[in-house]
Design an enzyme around this catalytic site. Structure first.
Site, PDB file in Angstrom:
ATOM      1  N   ASP A   1       0.918  -1.227   0.049  1.00 57.50           N
ATOM      2  CA  ASP A   1       0.035   0.007   0.045  1.00 57.50           C
ATOM      3  C   ASP A   1       0.829   1.276  -0.021  1.00 57.50           C
ATOM      4  OD1 ASP A   1      -2.422  -1.373   0.073  1.00 57.50           O
ATOM      5  OD2 ASP A   1      -2.211  -1.604   2.277  1.00 57.50           O
TER       6      ASP A   1
ATOM      7  N   ASP B   1      -6.953  -1.594  -4.862  1.00 62.00           N
ATOM      8  CA  ASP B   1      -7.803  -0.979  -3.613  1.00 62.00           C
ATOM      9  C   ASP B   1      -8.953  -0.178  -4.454  1.00 62.00           C
ATOM     10  OD1 ASP B   1      -6.667  -2.856  -2.092  1.00 62.00           O
ATOM     11  OD2 ASP B   1      -5.577  -1.046  -0.921  1.00 62.00           O
TER      12      ASP B   1
END
Length: 171
Positions: free
Chosen positions: A132, A151
């Site tokens: 991330d 995401d």
């Protein structure tokens, strides 16, 4: 006068040929997702942050769990569990894409979700965790959990899916 018999060939199965654009969209999501993650992995050290604006940073973070670090503190089994869920979802999504290839918004939603799910599954298989790097925050309210392009694609796909269903119900 001679007549020629023309053989009219049947067009290719519409379900297989109409599946290609949706798989192409999923592939583009995977490509952008993986390129961005590789770039961040090569540019940042773990937990390193770079402020971009007053509300957005780039940061290298690892998520061994699912959304919002769900089950990230477990012993490692969750890596295989979430990978299996992503692969199972991918198979089901491809089935739905084939079955409903003419429903544009529905298929856009599914293609984005497919690309996002496979992008994060690749991370789990290659790195053991999801990479991330997008970090949004607002004043004293703190930071939203870091996320990535996969995401984002999943969230956009889910929103399109809801909009499509609401439109269908209103008809």
């Amino acid at each position: 006068m001679a007549t020629k018999n023309r053989v009219v060939s049947k067009p290719k199965s519409s379900s297989s040929s109409s599946l290609v654009p949706w798989l192409g969209i999923a592939a583009i999501v995977i490509l952008f997702d993986q390129i961005s993650k590789i770039t961040v992995l090569r540019t940042f050290q773990y937990a390193e942050e770079k402020a971009i604006t007053s509300f957005f940073n780039l940061v290298l973070a690892f998520n061994k769990g699912a959304a919002f670090n769900f089950l990230s503190d477990q012993g490692g089994w969750q890596r295989y569990f979430f990978t299996a869920i992503a692969l199972g979802a991918a198979i089901f999504i491809i089935y739905l894409l084939k079955k409903h290839a003419g429903q544009r918004m529905f298929c856009w939603a599914l293609a984005l979700i497919l690309g996002g799910a496979l992008g994060n599954a690749i991370d789990r298989l290659v790195y053991g965790h999801v990479v991330d790097f997008l970090d949004f925050h607002w004043k004293s309210w703190g930071h939203f959990p870091a996320f990535n392009i996969a995401d984002s694609a999943i969230c956009i796909g889910a929103a399109l899916f809801i909009i499509d269903e609401l439109r269908r119900v209103n008809k």
